[in-house]
Design a protein around this motif. Structure first.
Motif, PDB file in Angstrom:
ATOM      1  N   LEU A 192       0.826  -1.204   0.000  1.00  0.00           N
ATOM      2  CA  LEU A 192       0.000   0.000   0.000  1.00  0.00           C
ATOM      3  C   LEU A 192       0.856   1.248   0.000  1.00  0.00           C
ATOM      4  CD1 LEU A 192      -2.684   1.547   0.289  1.00  0.00           C
ATOM      5  CD2 LEU A 192      -2.548   1.145   2.761  1.00  0.00           C
ATOM      6  N   SER A 193       1.940   1.242   0.779  1.00  0.00           N
ATOM      7  CA  SER A 193       2.789   2.427   0.880  1.00  0.00           C
ATOM      8  C   SER A 193       3.436   2.806  -0.447  1.00  0.00           C
ATOM      9  CB  SER A 193       3.878   2.210   1.939  1.00  0.00           C
ATOM     10  OG  SER A 193       4.689   1.095   1.599  1.00  0.00           O
ATOM     11  N   ASP A 194       3.567   1.819  -1.356  1.00  0.00           N
ATOM     12  CA  ASP A 194       4.154   2.114  -2.670  1.00  0.00           C
ATOM     13  C   ASP A 194       3.176   2.823  -3.599  1.00  0.00           C
ATOM     14  OD1 ASP A 194       6.444   0.838  -1.845  1.00  0.00           O
ATOM     15  OD2 ASP A 194       5.959  -1.068  -2.821  1.00  0.00           O
ATOM     16  N   LEU A 195       1.899   2.831  -3.241  1.00  0.00           N
ATOM     17  CA  LEU A 195       0.868   3.347  -4.132  1.00  0.00           C
ATOM     18  C   LEU A 195       0.255   4.662  -3.654  1.00  0.00           C
ATOM     19  CD1 LEU A 195      -0.915  -0.073  -4.739  1.00  0.00           C
ATOM     20  CD2 LEU A 195       0.914   0.958  -6.078  1.00  0.00           C
ATOM     21  N   LEU A 196       0.729   5.140  -2.496  1.00  0.00           N
ATOM     22  CA  LEU A 196       0.161   6.362  -1.927  1.00  0.00           C
ATOM     23  C   LEU A 196       1.056   7.565  -2.219  1.00  0.00           C
ATOM     24  CD1 LEU A 196      -0.965   5.032   1.579  1.00  0.00           C
ATOM     25  CD2 LEU A 196      -2.360   5.356  -0.466  1.00  0.00           C
ATOM     26  N   MET A 197       0.444   8.669  -2.586  1.00  0.00           N
ATOM     27  CA  MET A 197       1.156   9.914  -2.844  1.00  0.00           C
ATOM     28  C   MET A 197       0.441  11.041  -2.109  1.00  0.00           C
ATOM     29  SD  MET A 197       1.699   9.405  -6.953  1.00  0.00           S
ATOM     30  CE  MET A 197       2.181   7.777  -7.588  1.00  0.00           C
ATOM     31  N   GLN A 198       1.092  12.186  -2.050  1.00  0.00           N
ATOM     32  CA  GLN A 198       0.481  13.330  -1.381  1.00  0.00           C
ATOM     33  C   GLN A 198       0.597  14.572  -2.236  1.00  0.00           C
ATOM     34  OE1 GLN A 198       0.920  13.613   2.881  1.00  0.00           O
ATOM     35  NE2 GLN A 198       1.354  15.803   2.742  1.00  0.00           N
ATOM     36  N   ASP A 199      -0.529  15.204  -2.468  1.00  0.00           N
ATOM     37  CA  ASP A 199      -0.646  16.476  -3.183  1.00  0.00           C
ATOM     38  C   ASP A 199      -0.388  16.361  -4.682  1.00  0.00           C
ATOM     39  OD1 ASP A 199      -1.343  17.831  -0.843  1.00  0.00           O
ATOM     40  OD2 ASP A 199       0.755  18.269  -0.369  1.00  0.00           O
ATOM     41  N   VAL A 200       0.753  15.819  -5.097  1.00  0.00           N
ATOM     42  CA  VAL A 200       1.072  15.705  -6.517  1.00  0.00           C
ATOM     43  C   VAL A 200       1.685  14.344  -6.782  1.00  0.00           C
ATOM     44  CG1 VAL A 200       1.426  18.183  -6.840  1.00  0.00           C
ATOM     45  CG2 VAL A 200       3.360  16.736  -6.183  1.00  0.00           C
ATOM     46  N   TRP A 201       1.749  13.981  -8.073  1.00  0.00           N
ATOM     47  CA  TRP A 201       2.310  12.690  -8.476  1.00  0.00           C
ATOM     48  C   TRP A 201       3.788  12.626  -8.098  1.00  0.00           C
ATOM     49  CZ3 TRP A 201       0.129   8.399 -10.783  1.00  0.00           C
ATOM     50  CH2 TRP A 201       1.032   7.412 -11.216  1.00  0.00           C
ATOM     51  N   SER A 202       4.171  11.465  -7.566  1.00  0.00           N
ATOM     52  CA  SER A 202       5.558  11.259  -7.210  1.00  0.00           C
ATOM     53  C   SER A 202       5.902   9.796  -7.389  1.00  0.00           C
ATOM     54  CB  SER A 202       5.810  11.666  -5.742  1.00  0.00           C
ATOM     55  OG  SER A 202       7.118  11.292  -5.341  1.00  0.00           O
ATOM     56  N   GLU A 203       7.070   9.535  -7.959  1.00  0.00           N
ATOM     57  CA  GLU A 203       7.527   8.160  -8.098  1.00  0.00           C
ATOM     58  C   GLU A 203       8.179   7.648  -6.828  1.00  0.00           C
ATOM     59  OE1 GLU A 203       6.894   6.206 -10.443  1.00  0.00           O
ATOM     60  OE2 GLU A 203       6.203   7.545 -12.025  1.00  0.00           O
TER      61      GLU A 203
END
Length: 225
Positions: A207-218
């Motif tokens: 799950l932690s690999d699929l969560l981002m905050q505010d904007v897209w981030s790899e």
């Protein structure tokens, strides 16, 4: 707003919902020669029908395949696509062919999920008309999946078929599209983990690999950050 008790879940009920979600599996192995009682099947279909849909468009139709000869013809379409998929996979072809990818001949019930001709709903889908119809149909299957798991039945969503060929076989109207073959029925046992993980085909992501905050981030975003 009144605090109506019928709309509140106690701790045990809440935990049961999460347990059904955690134990849901895409099932391929069924007990042959079994049936789903009519009342039980009706409960499951009612769960599907209670799914959310964008603009209340309910973009799903379900065809119950009761004819054995028709089921066999559908299975032949799936086998043709299985072979085509194997060819497309190149070096993983042999590995793929060892996987069991469907249970059409063994499941107690075979249901076909169909996206009907568009009804022109604009509410909520003006900019993404087809995408929102597909999302709504997917939500209906998830309802069915969780209800089946709560009823201790397996459900497998099979997408290996040529849509036009299946549409012709089922005499679908123009602009309708089959989205899935839903294999439903009793199983000897449920998979401890998703079958593709058990077979070493692919591992699910954290799950932690699929969560981002505010904007897209790899970059990985850790839970709680």
């Amino acid at each position: 707003m009144a605090d109506d008790a019928q709309h509140r879940f106690d701790t045990a009920e809440r935990d049961a919902v999460y347990r059904a979600i955690a134990l849901r599996r895409d099932t391929r192995h069924f007990q042959r020669g079994q049936v789903v009682p009519k009342a039980q099947l009706q409960r499951l279909l009612q769960a599907l029908h209670q799914a959310p849909s964008v603009g209340l468009m309910q973009p799903w139709r379900v065809i119950r395949v009761a004819d054995a000869a028709l089921r066999e013809r559908i299975a032949a379409l799936v086998e043709a696509e299985r072979q085509a998929t194997a060819l497309a996979l190149g070096e993983r072809s042999a590995e793929f062919l060892r996987l069991k990818v469907e249970g059409l001949r063994d499941c107690a019930e075979l249901l076909v999920l169909v996206l009907p001709p568009d009804d022109g709903t604009v509410f909520g889908r003006r900019t993404l008309p087809r995408e929102m119809a597909l999302c709504s149909a997917g939500a209906a299957v998830q309802n069915l999946w969780l209800a089946a798991r709560a009823e201790n039945l397996g459900l497998g969503w099979v997408s290996m078929f040529e849509p036009a060929a299946l549409a012709a076989l089922l005499r679908l109207p123009a602009d309708a599209q089959p989205l899935g073959l839903l294999c439903l029925g009793p199983v000897e046992r449920f998979y401890e983990a998703p079958m593709l993980e058990q077979q070493g085909w692919r591992q699910g992501r954290r799950l932690s690999d699929l969560l981002m905050q505010d904007v897209w981030s790899e970059e990985e975003v850790q839970d709680g950050n």
